[in-house]
Scaffold this active site. Structure first.
Site, PDB file in Angstrom:
ATOM      1  CG  ASP A   1      39.797 -37.944  32.132  1.00  0.00           C
ATOM      2  OD1 ASP A   1      39.576 -37.422  31.021  1.00  0.00           O
ATOM      3  OD2 ASP A   1      39.231 -38.985  32.516  1.00  0.00           O
TER       4      ASP A   1
HETATM    5  C1  LIG Z   1      32.694 -36.372  32.573  1.00  0.00           C
HETATM    6  S1  LIG Z   1      33.765 -37.527  31.821  1.00  0.00           S
HETATM    7  C2  LIG Z   1      35.295 -36.745  31.896  1.00  0.00           C
HETATM    8  C3  LIG Z   1      36.311 -37.378  30.947  1.00  0.00           C
HETATM    9  O1  LIG Z   1      36.459 -38.792  31.173  1.00  0.00           O
HETATM   10  C4  LIG Z   1      36.564 -39.456  29.897  1.00  0.00           C
HETATM   11  O2  LIG Z   1      37.593 -40.394  29.850  1.00  0.00           O
HETATM   12  P1  LIG Z   1      37.242 -41.986  29.634  1.00  0.00           P
HETATM   13  O3  LIG Z   1      36.154 -42.085  28.621  1.00  0.00           O
HETATM   14  O4  LIG Z   1      38.563 -42.562  29.174  1.00  0.00           O
HETATM   15  O5  LIG Z   1      36.854 -42.475  30.999  1.00  0.00           O
HETATM   16  C5  LIG Z   1      36.844 -38.337  28.903  1.00  0.00           C
HETATM   17  O6  LIG Z   1      38.210 -37.954  28.931  1.00  0.00           O
HETATM   18  C6  LIG Z   1      35.949 -37.261  29.485  1.00  0.00           C
HETATM   19  O7  LIG Z   1      36.162 -35.980  28.968  1.00  0.00           O
END
Ligand SMILES: CSC[C@H]1O[C@H](OP(=O)(O)O)[C@H](O)[C@@H]1O
EC number: 5.3.1.23
Length: 395
Positions: A257
């Site tokens: 992220d």
């Molecule tokens: C390519 S997605 C990157 C990252 O985003 C996700 O977080 P969320 O599901 O809370 O939006 C997850 O941490 C992924 O690894």
């Protein structure tokens, strides 16, 4: 059929409601920045790249529809101010992933450029914004395919490939087509290994408490007919001890992220514990992310804000009723799985220190730590191709 988390044409945006997956594929219309803000906050759309793209395109749709109704200001400066205010609002939806803030910065720059001349029309500024937003959608898929290629090559070259010439991989959360504009980042590496014939087996964690792994990654792996097994988060370390031809994990690959300048990486909660287990078992630990996830302005993981989410996401679980024989998709229930009154800590992310990361896979190549033990991520933004030896940090 390709999985599409985002459906966009000029003036129209739909997102696949990921809270209804894997049992129902329902698309929600996103007509305004407010629609997008709520969809991102509720995680009907999620994934660091995807939330940036959905936010950018939602404002593009809002602008197009305002213009279609004849309500767009004729003055470029007024449209520029409107865009800037909407982008600042959208960035407040979720704090940890840098992609959304990065996209907002780039879109503001494109609009500032377009509005430099005082006589520029509102229509011209609107068009400049929409073109910049639409380019992000196209670029993301291309970046992800490149990440997949570079990551697959690195894994085959740098891990103990099985006698079959294949590797088994473990991934966490969802980083596939449902988290991006298509193909995915970490899951894109697994897709590339599979399409190259180099993947023995994929393992995915369920990723409590929001279950992006069991609900979304398992859905994508089944959809693509990739040989895969779901494990609970607590099983991951035990899996790394297995040495069978299919179970022997060659590498763990996760998304991100926000990657700080020193390589510390914020990712879905549970990533840090996987990195510790990988280090203990001598398993390679890889982060896969486009450069839009790299934040050179944040020096280390200490500077990354970690989003905390509602406790009910831990204490409640939602799904269709199962009568022992089949799923009743018309009857989705939410049930409590925790004692009433218990306190809950629910950070959505954790930070994995750079020392536990063996490589950062990007669309321009894989960055490894150099002789100084650190990542030189600035090199990713230089003109020098990554295949040339770098002064700090082997790349
Ligand atoms: C390519 S997605 C990157 C990252 O985003 C996700 O977080 P969320 O599901 O809370 O939006 C997850 O941490 C992924 O690894």
């Amino acid at each position: 059929m390709v999985l599409q988390a985002i459906k966009y044409t000029r003036g129209s945006l739909q997102i696949l409601d990921q809270l209804k997956l894997p049992h129902a594929e329902v698309y929600d219309d996103i007509r305004t920045s407010t629609d997008a803000w709520h969809a991102i906050k509720e995680m009907r759309t999620r994934g660091a790249p995807a939330i940036a793209i959905v936010a950018a395109l939602a404002l593009a749709v809002e602008l197009e529809n305002i213009a279609t109704k004849g309500e767009l200001s004729q003055f470029g400066e007024e449209v520029k101010v409107f865009i800037e205010e909407k982008l600042e609002y959208l960035v407040t939806s979720r704090p940890t992933a840098v992609n959304l803030a990065d996209a907002a910065r780039k879109l503001k720059k494109a609009v500032e450029e377009a509005a430099k001349d005082d006589s520029v029309s509102g229509e011209a500024v609107k068009e400049a914004y929409i073109k910049a937003a639409e380019k992000m959608l196209v670029d993301d898929v291309q970046d992800n395919e490149a990440i997949g290629k570079h990551g697959a090559e690195w894994v085959v070259k740098n891990t103990e490939v099985g006698k079959s010439g294949q590797v088994s991989m473990l991934t966490h959360c969802n980083t596939g087509s449902l988290a991006t504009a298509g193909y995915g980042t970490a899951l894109g590496v697994i897709r590339s290994l599979h399409s190259n014939g180099s993947l023995k087996h994929a393992f995915c964690t369920e990723t409590r408490p929001y279950n992006q792994g069991s609900r979304l990654t398992a859905f994508e792996l089944v959809h693509d007919n990739i040989p895969a097994t779901l494990v609970t988060d607590s099983m991951a370390a035990a899996l790394l001890r297995l040495k069978g031809p299919s179970e022997r994990i060659a590498a763990i690959v996760v998304g991100a992220d926000r990657v700080a300048a020193n390589g510390d990486t914020a990712n879905k909660i549970g990533t840090y514990s996987l990195a510790i287990a990988a280090k203990h078992h001598g398993v390679k630990f890889l982060v896969a992310a486009p450069r839009t996830t790299i934040d050179l302005d944040t020096q280390s993981g200490e500077g990354i804000v970690i989003e905390e989410r509602p406790g009910k996401e831990v204490t409640m679980i939602k799904g269709p009723r199962h009568d022992g024989a089949s799923l009743d998709l018309q009857n989705v229930e939410t049930v409590s799985i925790a004692a009433n009154g218990i306190g809950v800590w629910n950070p959505a992310f954790d930070v994995t220190p750079a020392e536990l990361i063996d490589g950062i896979i990007t669309e321009v190549g894989v960055v490894e730590k150099g002789s100084d033990g650190g990542f030189n991520l600035q090199r990713l933004f230089d003109d020098t191709p990554l295949d040339k030896p770098s002064t700090i940090g082997g790349i």
